[in-house]
Design a protein around this motif. Structure first.
Motif, PDB file in Angstrom:
ATOM      1  N   PRO A 183       0.931   1.160  -7.898  1.00 30.39           N
ATOM      2  CA  PRO A 183      -0.218   1.331  -8.111  1.00 30.39           C
ATOM      3  C   PRO A 183      -1.209   1.248  -6.615  1.00 30.39           C
ATOM      4  O   PRO A 183      -1.670   0.331  -6.682  1.00 30.39           O
ATOM      5  N   CYS A 184      -0.869   2.134  -5.890  1.00 35.44           N
ATOM      6  CA  CYS A 184      -1.723   2.214  -4.446  1.00 35.44           C
ATOM      7  C   CYS A 184      -2.008   3.637  -4.007  1.00 35.44           C
ATOM      8  O   CYS A 184      -1.429   4.614  -4.738  1.00 35.44           O
ATOM      9  N   ARG A 185      -2.592   3.569  -3.102  1.00 32.85           N
ATOM     10  CA  ARG A 185      -2.804   5.116  -2.446  1.00 32.85           C
ATOM     11  C   ARG A 185      -2.634   4.747  -0.918  1.00 32.85           C
ATOM     12  O   ARG A 185      -3.782   4.078  -0.329  1.00 32.85           O
TER      13      ARG A 185
ATOM     14  N   ARG B 189      -5.393  -1.464  -6.477  1.00 36.47           N
ATOM     15  CA  ARG B 189      -6.290  -1.751  -7.665  1.00 36.47           C
ATOM     16  C   ARG B 189      -6.762  -3.463  -7.274  1.00 36.47           C
ATOM     17  O   ARG B 189      -5.971  -4.228  -6.947  1.00 36.47           O
ATOM     18  N   TYR B 190      -8.077  -3.560  -7.901  1.00 37.43           N
ATOM     19  CA  TYR B 190      -8.594  -4.785  -7.669  1.00 37.43           C
ATOM     20  C   TYR B 190      -7.658  -5.902  -8.355  1.00 37.43           C
ATOM     21  O   TYR B 190      -7.504  -7.194  -7.717  1.00 37.43           O
ATOM     22  N   ASP B 191      -7.173  -5.605  -9.571  1.00 37.02           N
ATOM     23  CA  ASP B 191      -6.271  -6.776 -10.140  1.00 37.02           C
ATOM     24  C   ASP B 191      -4.883  -7.249  -9.916  1.00 37.02           C
ATOM     25  O   ASP B 191      -4.065  -7.570 -10.695  1.00 37.02           O
ATOM     26  N   THR B 192      -4.358  -6.239  -8.733  1.00 36.07           N
ATOM     27  CA  THR B 192      -2.933  -6.322  -8.328  1.00 36.07           C
ATOM     28  C   THR B 192      -2.846  -7.548  -7.662  1.00 36.07           C
ATOM     29  O   THR B 192      -3.615  -7.814  -6.785  1.00 36.07           O
ATOM     30  N   ASP B 193      -1.704  -8.204  -7.672  1.00 37.33           N
ATOM     31  CA  ASP B 193      -1.190  -9.212  -6.983  1.00 37.33           C
ATOM     32  C   ASP B 193      -0.625  -8.392  -5.708  1.00 37.33           C
ATOM     33  O   ASP B 193       0.484  -7.805  -5.852  1.00 37.33           O
ATOM     34  N   LEU B 194      -1.454  -8.660  -4.632  1.00 43.74           N
ATOM     35  CA  LEU B 194      -1.147  -7.789  -3.456  1.00 43.74           C
ATOM     36  C   LEU B 194      -0.044  -8.331  -2.680  1.00 43.74           C
ATOM     37  O   LEU B 194       0.549  -7.473  -1.808  1.00 43.74           O
ATOM     38  N   SER B 195       0.485  -9.641  -2.658  1.00 49.26           N
ATOM     39  CA  SER B 195       1.515 -10.038  -1.880  1.00 49.26           C
ATOM     40  C   SER B 195       2.740  -9.348  -2.427  1.00 49.26           C
ATOM     41  O   SER B 195       3.686  -8.899  -1.828  1.00 49.26           O
ATOM     42  N   VAL B 196       2.922  -9.299  -3.870  1.00 52.12           N
ATOM     43  CA  VAL B 196       4.063  -8.702  -4.608  1.00 52.12           C
ATOM     44  C   VAL B 196       3.825  -7.198  -4.545  1.00 52.12           C
ATOM     45  O   VAL B 196       5.213  -6.549  -3.982  1.00 52.12           O
ATOM     46  N   LEU B 197       2.670  -6.659  -4.594  1.00 51.06           N
ATOM     47  CA  LEU B 197       2.773  -5.092  -4.304  1.00 51.06           C
ATOM     48  C   LEU B 197       3.341  -4.875  -2.892  1.00 51.06           C
ATOM     49  O   LEU B 197       3.874  -3.688  -2.406  1.00 51.06           O
TER      50      LEU B 197
ATOM     51  N   LEU C 139      -9.929  -2.332  -1.915  1.00 47.64           N
ATOM     52  CA  LEU C 139      -9.549  -2.505  -3.262  1.00 47.64           C
ATOM     53  C   LEU C 139     -10.396  -1.709  -4.134  1.00 47.64           C
ATOM     54  O   LEU C 139     -11.747  -1.437  -3.904  1.00 47.64           O
ATOM     55  N   VAL C 140     -10.045  -1.164  -5.196  1.00 52.79           N
ATOM     56  CA  VAL C 140     -10.797  -0.229  -6.229  1.00 52.79           C
ATOM     57  C   VAL C 140     -10.581  -0.594  -7.784  1.00 52.79           C
ATOM     58  O   VAL C 140      -9.580  -1.467  -7.948  1.00 52.79           O
ATOM     59  N   THR C 141     -11.474  -0.587  -8.532  1.00 50.82           N
ATOM     60  CA  THR C 141     -11.218  -0.531  -9.835  1.00 50.82           C
ATOM     61  C   THR C 141     -10.829   0.591 -10.462  1.00 50.82           C
ATOM     62  O   THR C 141     -10.702   1.640  -9.677  1.00 50.82           O
ATOM     63  N   ASP C 142     -10.206   0.544 -11.848  1.00 48.56           N
ATOM     64  CA  ASP C 142      -9.446   1.761 -12.304  1.00 48.56           C
ATOM     65  C   ASP C 142     -10.099   2.786 -12.203  1.00 48.56           C
ATOM     66  O   ASP C 142      -9.617   4.036 -12.060  1.00 48.56           O
TER      67      ASP C 142
ATOM     68  N   MET D 136      -4.606   6.431  -9.794  1.00 49.46           N
ATOM     69  CA  MET D 136      -3.554   5.537  -9.267  1.00 49.46           C
ATOM     70  C   MET D 136      -2.604   5.787 -10.304  1.00 49.46           C
ATOM     71  O   MET D 136      -2.911   5.630 -11.441  1.00 49.46           O
ATOM     72  N   PRO D 137      -1.156   5.590 -10.129  1.00 48.40           N
ATOM     73  CA  PRO D 137      -0.306   5.429 -11.110  1.00 48.40           C
ATOM     74  C   PRO D 137      -0.327   4.080 -11.723  1.00 48.40           C
ATOM     75  O   PRO D 137      -1.070   3.330 -11.146  1.00 48.40           O
ATOM     76  N   PRO D 138      -0.074   4.157 -13.218  1.00 50.75           N
ATOM     77  CA  PRO D 138      -0.154   2.676 -13.875  1.00 50.75           C
ATOM     78  C   PRO D 138       0.773   1.654 -13.377  1.00 50.75           C
ATOM     79  O   PRO D 138       1.743   1.929 -12.550  1.00 50.75           O
ATOM     80  N   PRO D 139       0.283   0.437 -13.390  1.00 53.21           N
ATOM     81  CA  PRO D 139       0.951  -0.611 -12.770  1.00 53.21           C
ATOM     82  C   PRO D 139       2.394  -0.866 -13.428  1.00 53.21           C
ATOM     83  O   PRO D 139       2.497  -0.544 -14.483  1.00 53.21           O
TER      84      PRO D 139
END
Length: 156
Positions: free
Chosen positions: A78-80, A103-111, A145-148, A153-156
């Motif tokens: 879920p990124c660009r 995405r705003y609600d994404t765990d950034l370190s995991v992503l 960071l963006v909202t949906d 973006m692809p689904p998380p």
């Protein structure tokens, strides 16, 4: 009677000499587009990485690697990607930096960890053993960071 080959040759000569109506108005734009489409890339040595790549060496351009990384990352995460910088030294990929919008609600370190692993797999698939130096130097930077609703973006 006139020989058909002579007639066709004469017709071709006349048609080549006559400019297409309106060509003068668009010729500069068309020529600029053609020149822009033929961009050159920097070669990367693919496996096996010979000490002196000569005839028959397999090379992959940086443009191929960037476009493949961009496509795979967009499909799997879920990124660009907004920027993909390659550190290339004498045809060997030494490292890469990937800047992304997430995405705003994404765990950034995991992503970021997932993106680095995916990027390493893509680099290995394209470059093989010659990619080994780069696999230790993959940086992922979140630049926005963006909202949906703001970005597809692809689904998380």
């Amino acid at each position: 009677m006139t020989d058909p080959d002579t007639l066709l040759a004469r017709a071709a000569t006349v048609l080549r000499a006559a400019p297409e109506p309106g060509w003068e108005a668009i010729s500069d734009r068309v020529l600029a587009a053609v020149r822009a489409a033929t961009q050159h890339g920097r070669p990367l040595i693919a496996t096996p990485a010979p000490a002196d790549p000569g005839p028959g060496a397999l090379l992959v351009t940086d443009r191929v690697l960037r476009s493949t990384l961009d496509r795979v990352l967009r499909r799997r995460h879920p990124c660009r990607p907004t920027e993909i910088d390659l550190d290339i030294d004498e045809g060997i990929l030494r490292g890469l930096t990937i800047e992304i919008t997430a995405r705003y609600d994404t765990d950034l370190s995991v992503l970021a960890d997932q993106i680095a692993r995916t990027a390493a797999a893509v680099v290995t698939d394209l470059l093989g053993d010659s990619a080994d130096p780069a696999l230790d130097t993959i940086r992922v930077i979140v630049t926005d960071l963006v909202t949906d609703g703001q970005a597809p973006m692809p689904p998380p």
